[in-house]
Design an enzyme around this catalytic site. Structure first.
Site, short mmCIF file in Angstrom:
data_model
loop_
_atom_site.label_atom_id
_atom_site.label_comp_id
_atom_site.label_asym_id
_atom_site.label_seq_id
_atom_site.Cartn_x
_atom_site.Cartn_y
_atom_site.Cartn_z
N LYS A 53 -17.76 -28.12 11.03
CA LYS A 53 -18.29 -27.53 9.74
C LYS A 53 -18.08 -28.51 8.62
O LYS A 53 -19.06 -28.88 8.01
CB LYS A 53 -17.29 -26.25 9.40
CG LYS A 53 -17.95 -25.00 10.17
CD LYS A 53 -17.04 -24.01 10.16
CE LYS A 53 -17.38 -23.04 11.21
NZ LYS A 53 -16.66 -21.78 11.36
N GLN A 97 -11.05 -19.86 8.37
CA GLN A 97 -11.32 -19.71 9.96
C GLN A 97 -10.65 -18.65 10.76
O GLN A 97 -9.29 -18.61 10.50
CB GLN A 97 -10.98 -21.00 10.70
CG GLN A 97 -11.63 -21.24 11.93
CD GLN A 97 -12.75 -21.19 12.42
OE1 GLN A 97 -13.77 -21.97 11.63
NE2 GLN A 97 -13.37 -20.45 13.32
N ASP A 120 -19.55 -16.57 4.84
CA ASP A 120 -19.40 -15.79 6.20
C ASP A 120 -20.33 -14.50 6.14
O ASP A 120 -20.47 -13.93 7.22
CB ASP A 120 -18.26 -15.60 6.69
CG ASP A 120 -17.74 -16.89 7.63
OD1 ASP A 120 -18.69 -17.46 8.26
OD2 ASP A 120 -16.44 -17.38 7.88
#
Ligand code: NAP
Length: 284
Positions: A53, A97, A120
């Site tokens: 990422k 994460q 997200d």
């Protein structure tokens, strides 16, 4: 019939070039888009995801910050850091994460992220807005699948779609996005009695289970579109999906491979969401 392979790498490349152009335009106006990545603990798979990422940000002109904490980090300290990132004008998107260590309540952490930085799309405000049709962010993996349908001109309106899996991050939002586009959607899961009965009638099957060979050639109708979200390891340790690709590719009309299908799209859509957040912030 030999299926058309849906190439997630090629589509990602195209979309990332668009991201880079939009990032450069924002940067020229003094608003370089920024993504904050937070990793707690030393899960090796999470480390790979996080590295990819950050690299994707660097490659496409986005600023990124990286907070890496030991597994012993307290929930209170993580919440404090998220509060700082929420108030940091250089940061447009915050990605924590998952999974988090057991002593940290991931629900609480996700809810602490400002909804306008929740790239997200997991915050309850964005999940709820997805339900009512006006989300700030669409969760990256199903959003990437929708881009695949668009790119390959796969008709959704009136199509019969089966989503296998009902997780909050893939299955449920996938079903809602298909519904938004006019598909008739069935959601199957581990309690579904006869999976094949549902998939055999479907124009589109999306498998998001996490188990190999959940879908085999006898379970679909000829010409169906098959999207494989799963990421598993075969007996030789090689990455594979949820569907029997070798068998299905002779029956399906379109199919995604693993690797090179949905996987690269997920990070690409994270970049797209961060750009959208930055454009909104710059316009405010
Ligand atoms: P998850 O939270 O474990 O959900 C799996 C779902 O599959 C559950 O709803 C479960 O049903 C259902 N299921 C389990 N066994 C089944 C069976 N035999 N038949 C039908 N349904 C069954 O997983 P997830 O987070 O959604 O992820 C799914 C897969 O996608 C994993 O392999 C993950 O690694 C992969 N993934 C890939 C990407 C990517 O970028 N490519 C991104 C995210 C996830 P119940 O609800 O009844 O338990």
């Amino acid at each position: 019939m030999t299926a058309t392979i849906i190439d997630g790498n090629a589509l990602s490349k195209k979309l990332r070039a668009e991201v880079a152009t939009r990032a450069a335009a924002l940067t020229a106006r003094g608003h370089q888009p920024g993504l904050a990545v937070v990793l707690v603990g030393d899960n090796p798979a999470s480390e790979v995801y996080v590295r990819n990422k950050i690299k994707a940000c660097e490659d496409n002109g986005l600023y990124s910050s990286y907070d890496r904490y030991p597994a012993s980090l307290s929930e209170a300290d993580l919440l404090k850091r998220i509060d700082e990132l929420n108030r940091d004008p250089k940061i447009n998107g915050i990605l924590v994460q998952l999974p988090l260590p057991k002593h940290i309540d991931s629900h609480k952490v996700i809810e602490a992220i400002a909804p306008e930085k929740d790239v997200d799309g997991f915050h309850v405000a964005n999940a709820g807005a997805l339900m009512t049709g006006q989300p700030l962010f669409r969760p990256c993996t199903p959003y990437g699948v929708m881009k695949m349908f668009e790119e390959y001109k796969i008709p959704l309106e009136g199509a019969s779609a089966v989503v296998i899996g009902r997780s909050n991050i893939v299955g449920k939002p996938m079903a809602l996005l298909l519904l938004e586009k006019g598909a008739t959607v069935t959601i199957c899961h581990s309690k579904t009695r006869d999976l094949a009965k549902h998939t055999r009638d479907a124009d589109i099957v999306v498998a998001a289970v996490g188990k190999r060979n959940v879908l085999t050639a006898d379970m679909i109708k000829p010409g169906a579109t098959v999207i494989d979200v799963g990421m598993n390891r075969d007996d030789n340790g090689k990455l594979c999906g949820d569907v029997d690709f070798a068998g299905l590719k002779d029956v399906a009309g379109f199919i995604t491979p693993v690797p090179g299908g949905v996987g690269p799209m997920t990070i690409t859509m994270l970049l797209v969401n961060t750009i959208e957040a930055a454009e909104r912030a710059a316009a405010a």
